[in-house]
Enzyme design. Sequence first.
Site, short mmCIF file in Angstrom:
data_model
loop_
_atom_site.label_atom_id
_atom_site.label_comp_id
_atom_site.label_asym_id
_atom_site.label_seq_id
_atom_site.Cartn_x
_atom_site.Cartn_y
_atom_site.Cartn_z
N ASP A 1 -3.06 -14.00 -38.73
CA ASP A 1 -2.52 -13.21 -37.62
C ASP A 1 -2.60 -14.09 -36.37
OD1 ASP A 1 -1.68 -10.89 -36.17
OD2 ASP A 1 -3.76 -10.63 -35.54
N ASP B 1 -2.29 -12.85 -32.42
CA ASP B 1 -3.05 -12.28 -31.30
C ASP B 1 -4.41 -11.75 -31.77
OD1 ASP B 1 -0.81 -12.80 -29.66
OD2 ASP B 1 0.06 -10.85 -30.12
MG LIG Z 1 -4.23 -9.32 -34.13
#
Ligand SMILES: [Mg+2]
Length: 194
Positions: free
Chosen positions: A12, A14
């Site tokens: 992932d 962010d």
């Molecule tokens: Mg995230």
Amino acid sequence: MNQMSLRHVILDRDGVLNREADDAGYVREPAQFHWLPGALEGLAMLRRAGIRLSVATNQSGVGRGLMSLEQLAAVHARMQADAAARGGALDAVLFCPHAPGEGCSCRKPAPGLIQAAIARSGIAAGASLVVGDDQRDLEAAWRAGVAAALVRTGKGRETEELARRSGVPAFDDLPQLARAIIAGETAQATSGQR
Ligand SMILES: [Mg+2]
Ligand SMILES: [Zn+2]
């Protein structure tokens, strides 16, 4: 899975690589992309270990009309340049630009992005590991049949109870996870898939 077979990490963005934007906003330009401490080092460690690096990220700011695809591309160009300069070049960056109401198959927790990362890599799902901070990352991994690991950065602490109940291993941050993988601790660390 046993750790000898781990060849591909699907990250992932962010909350795993960079700080989440303030006030639930979006990273709309390169200057707003702030690497988390150690994240670049973590990428470099994994790459030196011969592990393919993919990023799979929801970016609904595009679909919501809050940022353009060109802005997102500029952010990702900066991210990829930084990572490459530090020895952790990213092999693929996949994103979902859709808003939640669009019903796409790629917005996590849907499995589409993870499946696309697997397909593009040519590496089996069983040799891959999803790394995320959010419940949606874990759910997308499960739905794609890929093992998951949690980092406690970003939303990770909020997600830790779910991870614990689900047998998903948790690490303080990406460099700690990278060290565990390289130390060969992932036979247990990534056995939480279900
Ligand atoms: Mg995230
Ligand atoms: Zn999508």
